[in-house]
Design an enzyme around this catalytic site. Sequence first.
Site, PDB file in Angstrom:
ATOM      1  N   ASP A 160      28.657  43.521  33.020  1.00 39.03           N
ATOM      2  CA  ASP A 160      29.207  44.681  32.321  1.00 39.03           C
ATOM      3  C   ASP A 160      30.682  44.859  32.661  1.00 39.03           C
ATOM      4  OD1 ASP A 160      28.676  45.412  34.954  1.00 39.03           O
ATOM      5  OD2 ASP A 160      27.663  47.287  34.471  1.00 39.03           O
ATOM      6  N   ASP A 176      35.253  44.638  38.587  1.00 42.66           N
ATOM      7  CA  ASP A 176      36.123  45.645  39.194  1.00 42.66           C
ATOM      8  C   ASP A 176      36.911  44.968  40.318  1.00 42.66           C
ATOM      9  OD1 ASP A 176      37.151  47.835  40.553  1.00 42.66           O
ATOM     10  OD2 ASP A 176      35.291  48.933  40.672  1.00 42.66           O
TER      11      ASP A 176
HETATM   12  P1  IMP Z   1      32.919  44.691  41.740  1.00 41.44           P
HETATM   13  O1  IMP Z   1      32.074  43.930  42.732  1.00 41.44           O
HETATM   14  O2  IMP Z   1      33.845  45.646  42.445  1.00 41.44           O
HETATM   15  O3  IMP Z   1      33.657  43.795  40.779  1.00 41.44           O
HETATM   16  O4  IMP Z   1      31.970  45.649  40.941  1.00 41.44           O
HETATM   17  C1  IMP Z   1      31.182  45.213  39.932  1.00 41.44           C
HETATM   18  C2  IMP Z   1      29.947  46.058  39.740  1.00 41.44           C
HETATM   19  O5  IMP Z   1      30.144  47.424  40.124  1.00 41.44           O
HETATM   20  C3  IMP Z   1      29.635  46.095  38.272  1.00 41.44           C
HETATM   21  O6  IMP Z   1      28.667  45.137  37.964  1.00 41.44           O
HETATM   22  C4  IMP Z   1      29.100  47.491  38.056  1.00 41.44           C
HETATM   23  O7  IMP Z   1      27.715  47.498  38.237  1.00 41.44           O
HETATM   24  C5  IMP Z   1      29.746  48.304  39.126  1.00 41.44           C
HETATM   25  N1  IMP Z   1      30.940  49.003  38.620  1.00 41.44           N
HETATM   26  C6  IMP Z   1      32.234  48.721  38.881  1.00 41.44           C
HETATM   27  N2  IMP Z   1      33.059  49.577  38.254  1.00 41.44           N
HETATM   28  C7  IMP Z   1      32.260  50.403  37.566  1.00 41.44           C
HETATM   29  C8  IMP Z   1      32.525  51.507  36.668  1.00 41.44           C
HETATM   30  O8  IMP Z   1      33.667  51.902  36.382  1.00 41.44           O
HETATM   31  N3  IMP Z   1      31.429  52.100  36.149  1.00 41.44           N
HETATM   32  C9  IMP Z   1      30.148  51.718  36.392  1.00 41.44           C
HETATM   33  N4  IMP Z   1      29.871  50.694  37.211  1.00 41.44           N
HETATM   34  C10 IMP Z   1      30.912  50.052  37.790  1.00 41.44           C
END
Ligand code: IMP
Length: 175
Positions: free
Chosen positions: A98, A101
């Site tokens: 989805d 981040d």
């Molecule tokens: P990362 O490991 O920081 O890249 O985060 C990725 C995961 O965190 C995604 O698969 C989402 O499930 C969750 N996530 C990150 N940012 C958001 C957001 O703005 N809204 C909802 N879920 C998020």
Amino acid sequence: MPDQLRPLISARRIKKRVAELAEQITKDHNGAPLTLIIVLKGATVFAADLMRQIATPFVIDFVRASSYGNAAQSSGTVLIRDQTGLDVRGHRVILVEDIVDTGLTISSIIENLRRLEPESIDVCALVHKRVAGAKPVEVRYTGFEIPNLFVVGYGMDYAERYRNLPGVYRLTPDA
Ligand code: IMP
């Protein structure tokens, strides 16, 4: 005060962009052994729309990863569960996510998958957040780039809520 939601990406824009991504994926992988691995739970809505428009054969599987728990900020550790049971050796894998981040989640999943010796691993993310200092991850198929905001809708949640919204909204949580 209740959570505040402001529209960011409309359902109409998403529909158009998803069709473009599916077309691109079809072109790039036409006829090649292809596996879509969908990252639970957030990517389910996106994947359901995307896969119905990919016009080359593929199989699907799921992986579950979580780093957020019930918070609006990443916890910094990634738990990977229900790793794929499919034999992806020699397959081109597209990880459907989805939102990327910090890049931590997708990088951990990629590292895990490499052991299964797929031919290639690409990432397809509906949303790519631009976060200063984030782990650089190559997202081959990006729906939308957004600034560092917390968003919900179209599968994405805040404490398991809002996944059913048809568009993407910026969320300011209840104080
Ligand atoms: P990362 O490991 O920081 O890249 O985060 C990725 C995961 O965190 C995604 O698969 C989402 O499930 C969750 N996530 C990150 N940012 C958001 C957001 O703005 N809204 C909802 N879920 C998020």
